[in-house]
Scaffold this motif. Structure first.
Motif, mmCIF file in Angstrom:
data_model
loop_
_atom_site.group_PDB
_atom_site.id
_atom_site.type_symbol
_atom_site.label_atom_id
_atom_site.label_comp_id
_atom_site.label_asym_id
_atom_site.label_seq_id
_atom_site.Cartn_x
_atom_site.Cartn_y
_atom_site.Cartn_z
ATOM 1 N N GLU A 114 -6.093 -5.301 -7.140
ATOM 2 C CA GLU A 114 -7.440 -5.853 -7.021
ATOM 3 C C GLU A 114 -7.632 -6.581 -5.691
ATOM 4 O OE1 GLU A 114 -10.140 -5.613 -8.821
ATOM 5 O OE2 GLU A 114 -9.203 -4.266 -10.276
ATOM 6 N N GLU A 115 -6.595 -7.235 -5.194
ATOM 7 C CA GLU A 115 -6.699 -8.024 -3.966
ATOM 8 C C GLU A 115 -6.515 -7.176 -2.707
ATOM 9 O OE1 GLU A 115 -3.776 -11.026 -4.416
ATOM 10 O OE2 GLU A 115 -4.814 -12.045 -6.078
ATOM 11 N N ASP A 116 -6.081 -5.933 -2.849
ATOM 12 C CA ASP A 116 -5.831 -5.101 -1.674
ATOM 13 C C ASP A 116 -7.145 -4.646 -1.047
ATOM 14 O OD1 ASP A 116 -4.543 -3.693 0.243
ATOM 15 O OD2 ASP A 116 -3.742 -2.132 -1.070
ATOM 16 N N ASN A 117 -7.167 -4.557 0.279
ATOM 17 C CA ASN A 117 -8.359 -4.054 0.980
ATOM 18 C C ASN A 117 -8.246 -2.577 1.321
ATOM 19 O OD1 ASN A 117 -6.403 -4.108 2.960
ATOM 20 N ND2 ASN A 117 -7.496 -5.538 4.298
ATOM 21 N N TYR A 118 -7.108 -1.953 1.031
ATOM 22 C CA TYR A 118 -6.884 -0.530 1.247
ATOM 23 C C TYR A 118 -7.191 -0.121 2.683
ATOM 24 C CZ TYR A 118 -6.488 -0.673 -3.748
ATOM 25 O OH TYR A 118 -6.082 -0.991 -5.013
ATOM 26 N N SER A 119 -6.667 -0.909 3.585
ATOM 27 C CA SER A 119 -6.746 -0.627 5.010
ATOM 28 C C SER A 119 -5.363 -0.847 5.611
ATOM 29 C CB SER A 119 -7.765 -1.548 5.699
ATOM 30 O OG SER A 119 -9.051 -1.365 5.153
ATOM 31 N N PRO A 120 -5.019 -0.129 6.683
ATOM 32 C CA PRO A 120 -3.717 -0.342 7.315
ATOM 33 C C PRO A 120 -3.527 -1.803 7.725
ATOM 34 C CG PRO A 120 -4.748 1.651 8.146
ATOM 35 C CD PRO A 120 -5.774 0.973 7.293
ATOM 36 N N ILE A 121 -2.298 -2.265 7.652
ATOM 37 C CA ILE A 121 -2.006 -3.673 7.939
ATOM 38 C C ILE A 121 -2.052 -3.897 9.450
ATOM 39 C CG2 ILE A 121 -0.301 -5.513 7.698
ATOM 40 C CD1 ILE A 121 0.791 -4.032 5.269
ATOM 41 N N PRO A 122 -2.936 -4.792 9.926
ATOM 42 C CA PRO A 122 -2.965 -5.080 11.368
ATOM 43 C C PRO A 122 -1.831 -6.017 11.769
ATOM 44 C CG PRO A 122 -4.631 -6.358 10.225
ATOM 45 C CD PRO A 122 -3.982 -5.502 9.185
ATOM 46 N N ILE A 123 -1.198 -5.717 12.876
ATOM 47 C CA ILE A 123 -0.102 -6.527 13.403
ATOM 48 C C ILE A 123 -0.473 -6.939 14.827
ATOM 49 C CG2 ILE A 123 2.360 -6.637 13.899
ATOM 50 C CD1 ILE A 123 1.767 -6.270 10.977
ATOM 51 N N VAL A 124 -0.463 -8.229 15.080
ATOM 52 C CA VAL A 124 -0.873 -8.719 16.400
ATOM 53 C C VAL A 124 0.292 -9.285 17.204
ATOM 54 C CG1 VAL A 124 -3.203 -9.213 15.602
ATOM 55 C CG2 VAL A 124 -1.467 -10.991 15.449
ATOM 56 N N SER A 125 1.452 -9.479 16.570
ATOM 57 C CA SER A 125 2.572 -10.078 17.307
ATOM 58 C C SER A 125 3.890 -9.558 16.750
ATOM 59 C CB SER A 125 2.529 -11.611 17.207
ATOM 60 O OG SER A 125 2.707 -12.019 15.868
ATOM 61 N N GLU A 126 4.919 -9.789 17.519
ATOM 62 C CA GLU A 126 6.263 -9.377 17.107
ATOM 63 C C GLU A 126 6.714 -10.143 15.869
ATOM 64 O OE1 GLU A 126 9.806 -7.189 17.330
ATOM 65 O OE2 GLU A 126 7.971 -6.966 18.516
ATOM 66 N N GLU A 127 6.313 -11.416 15.770
ATOM 67 C CA GLU A 127 6.718 -12.231 14.626
ATOM 68 C C GLU A 127 6.151 -11.667 13.324
ATOM 69 O OE1 GLU A 127 5.463 -13.328 17.405
ATOM 70 O OE2 GLU A 127 7.172 -14.412 18.296
#
Length: 794
Positions: free
Chosen positions: A421-434
């Motif tokens: 229910e909480e998922d947005n069904y979009s690829p996970i965005p990654i902005v940094s190495e951490e």
């Protein structure tokens, strides 16, 4: 027409006197221009001017006489009016003097009235102010009384009532007087009072918990005595029934009744003797701090905090109670004290379970009981110096294990549903190495190509994938906590964990995925993302097997090691998602097709494709563009999304072609004109252009266009009217109209024949129309014979 001068001249020649009369009449009436009339008088006759002036003077004298008569007639009235005015003048002067005098006297008399009126106004203002003050005070008094009541409740430690009073103040009383400063001060003071109540109630709860921790052995001993007395009383009643209803019966019923009375009297006397010594749990424990604290936190809307604190503290106490003393095994009294503490602990929890709603739950007490059983078994094994047998207890635990696993599966079903229910069904965005390292530390994801890409970038899966993976590991931990206390071998524990995990994957997670796929709010792009997600979850199953192996130290190469069935679970989910994609896409096509509004009797086509069809094609282009441009970071993902897009595109084109064909052959459609066929042909051309534009890459040649081949050949046959070729080549493998079924052609042609008859009323008078009618009838007959021959052959 004759001019005015000419007309006057003619008149003078006939009769001069009459002419002058006419001129004067004309001058007085202004019907002719005056200058022309005057010119005719001066120019036409000699001495005309003199004669005309005489006539004019005579006319003037006549008018003067008329005026004099009129004045004489009205003169007397004018004189009378002047006389009346002179009389009124005297009365008016008198009236003026009287009015002036009256006004002066009124002014003098009004001065006193004005003074009194001003006094009355001042009194009325004061009276209104007093009334307003009284009303405001009456409005404020209940607030002050309630606040005074609140202070009294606080001083007498009636905190629950104080909270209710605060609610009344905030919801009912304060809104009435919120504009006053004293009310604002009260409002600002309420949060502090609530915090004071929370602190006081929590302090009382801590004292209560400390008290029951110290007296748990006494509570347990009391409960055990009560149970023993209840057992004695039950046995006594059974003996009474056996004596009265047994095989040996006395003839005189009075004798057994007297004996029963003696037995019961003895039992009750023993109970009365022990009544002062054996107290109930309620007598030993004052539960009011728990009730009060629960009510207070419920009113404050912070019930969850209180429940979590209570359960956490009781779990800590449970661990202390279950911890045996070092010398427990040396005496029987050590065992007795150990078990009475445990019984006392659970007696209190059982009482809390039944008298409160939600503070503790059956699942919570079962969890504590499972922990207690595991600890008791371990203690008995470690301190079984007296040789107490515990085999039956272990058998019971093995039976409870399966029920415990079922409970875990139900719990994790809710966890999975919440994650989806909480998922947005979009690829996970990654902005940094951490961020990237944080995710791959929790979920086993490897993609060398993605690692080479600069930030920001996207992981192909959505956020539910790592959460599901983490929760599966949590499930394994929860299952292990129960299994590891059963003192089974590592191989058996490994087998139990793998079987439980398989149930979680194949039953619980699979069911949640299938329910998710069927939900109405899950669209086409979400379904594609779910397919990608299941692929990554399937790949992660081998890491779950390694995880279980690391826990149990049992190699996967062992013959009896159970494998995880994640492959079938996620494969079924993918197939269901793909099927749902095709279903939803076809449903959307049906919605567009239902908007079609053809004029089936039109004489000429519009010259452009229908609006509904262009909207449908634009929708398909956009949706397939989304499919083919989903963010994929590996060739596998690209191939998978491409395969889904190709299958969906082919399915959509085939469904659209079938829908258009059914529209033509609809039994409710009785007539079709040639103009309608031409308009329909324009729409099919747009469908073919869409198929040839390669909306989804990867199709070989004209594979996608073949979806419309049946429509194309049928429409070509009707557009060219090439019936001779069709009938001659029918059944031949190289026929130009191989895909045209005779039944279909006959149905459509009959609809066109009916239209031709209706629209061409005068067809018999035109040779071309008569020839066309005959041709249609001839083709219809040939088609019918062909269809009948096919049916007989069949």
């Amino acid at each position: 027409m004759m001019s005015a001068a000419g007309k006057s001249g003619a008149m003078l020649e006939e009769d001069p006197d009459q002419t002058y009369e006419n001129v004067l009449a004309e001058i007085q009436s202004f019907e002719l221009p005056i200058e022309a009339t005057l010119r005719s008088v001066y120019d036409d006759q000699p001495n005309a001017h003199k004669k005309f002036m005489e006539k004019l003077d005579a006319c003037i004298r006549n008018h003067d006489k008329e005026i004099e008569k009129m004045c004489n007639f009205h003169h007397q009235g004018f004189v009378d009016a002047i006389t009346e005015l002179l009389k009124v003048r005297t009365d008016a002067e008198k009236l003026k003097v009287q009015v002036t005098d009256t006004n002066r006297r009124f002014q003098d008399a009004g001065k006193e009235v004005i003074v009194q009126t001003e006094d009355i106004i001042r009194c009325r203002i004061q009276q209104r102010n007093i009334t307003t003050v009284v009303e405001k005070l009456q409005l404020c008094l209940p607030v002050l009384e309630m606040y005074s009541k609140l202070k009294e409740q606080m001083s007498t430690k009636r905190y629950y009532s104080a909270l209710k009073t605060m609610e009344q103040l905030e919801n009912v009383y304060f809104p009435r007087v919120s504009q006053y400063r004293f009310c604002q001060l009260m409002i600002e003071n309420l949060p502090k009072l609530r915090e004071d109540i929370k602190e006081i109630s929590m302090s009382d709860l801590k004292d209560f918990l400390e008290s029951i921790r110290k007296h748990s052995d006494k509570i347990g001993e009391t409960a055990m005595k009560q149970a023993q007395q209840q057992k004695i009383f039950t046995v006594t009643l059974q003996k009474q029934n056996n004596v009265k209803f047994g095989k040996t019966m006395y003839i005189n019923d009075r004798i057994p009744e007297e004996r029963n009375e003696i037995v019961l009297k003895h039992a009750f006397e023993e109970e009365d003797e022990n009544e002062e010594e054996v107290l109930t749990v309620q007598d030993l424990v004052d539960f009011s701090p728990v009730y009060q604290c629960l009510h207070i936190y419920s009113v404050l809307g912070d019930e969850e905090t209180f429940e979590n604190y209570y359960r956490k503290q009781r779990k800590k106490q449970a661990r202390l109670v279950l911890q045996p003393q070092s010398n427990m095994h040396e005496t029987v009294d050590g065992y007795r004290r150990y078990f009475t503490q445990i019984v006392g602990f659970f007696v209190v929890e059982d009482h809390i379970l039944h008298v409160t709603q939600g503070l503790v739950t059956r699942a919570y007490t079962d969890e504590l009981w499972n922990m207690a059983l595991s600890k008791i078994i371990a203690v008995l094994r470690a301190h079984s110096g007296y040789g107490f047998p515990v085999n039956r207890l272990f058998d019971l635990l093995f039976e409870i294990r399966d029920q415990y696993n079922e409970t875990l599966l139900k719990k994790w079903a809710g966890v999975f549903r919440d994650i989806f229910e909480e998922d947005n069904y979009s690829p996970i965005p990654i902005v940094s190495e951490e961020e990237y390292r944080a995710i791959i530390s929790k979920f086993p994801f490897q993609d060398p190509d993605l690692e080479k890409q600069p930030f920001p970038k996207k992981l192909p899966m959505s956020q539910s994938v790592p959460h599901i993976y983490i929760q599966v590991k949590e499930f394994i931990y929860a299952s292990l906590k129960f299994s590891e206390s059963l003192h089974r071998s590592s191989t058996e524990i490994d087998d139990m964990l793998r079987k439980s995990t398989n149930l979680l994957l194949t039953r619980t997670l699979s069911s949640c995925l299938l329910n998710l796929i069927k939900k109405p709010h899950i669209g086409l792009t979400e379904l594609v993302q779910i397919i990608i997600n299941t692929t990554h979850l399937e790949q992660a199953c081998k890491y779950l097997e390694d995880f279980i192996t690391n826990i149990t130290n049992i190699s996967q190469e062992t013959v009896h090691t159970t494998r995880l069935y994640g492959l079938s679970t996620f494969k079924d989910a993918r197939h269901a998602a793909e099927g749902e994609i095709y279903t939803k896409l076809n449903q959307k096509i049906d919605e567009f097709v239902q908007l079609a509004d053809y004029d089936w009797t039109m004489s000429e086509p519009d010259g452009r494709a229908s609006g509904y069809l262009m909207d449908l094609i634009n929708f398909l282009r956009s949706i397939f563009q989304v499919f083919t441009h989903l963010p994929t970071n590996s060739s596998d993902h690209a191939a998978m999304s491409g395969k889904v897009a190709q299958t969906a595109c082919m399915s959509a084109c085939q469904h659209l072609s079938t829908s258009l064909m059914q529209m033509l052959l609809d039994s409710e459609l009785k007539q079709i004109s040639m103009g309608a066929v031409q308009q329909f042909n324009l729409d099919v051309i747009q469908c073919e252009l869409f198929a040839s534009s390669e909306p989804v890459p990867g199709f070989q040649g004209d594979t996608l266009q073949l979806a419309f081949i049946d429509l194309r050949q049928l429409l070509d046959l009707f557009m060219v009217w090439d019936w001779s070729t069709y009938l001659a080549d029918y059944g031949q493998p190289a026929s130009k109209y191989l895909r045209v079924n005779p039944n279909t052609a006959l149905t459509l042609l009959e609809k066109m024949k009916d239209t031709s008859k209706k629209n061409n009323i005068f067809a018999q008078f035109r040779k071309n129309d008569r020839d066309k009618q005959k041709l249609i009838e001839t083709v219809v007959k040939q088609l019918r014979s062909l269809v009948n021959g096919m049916s007989q052959h069949t």
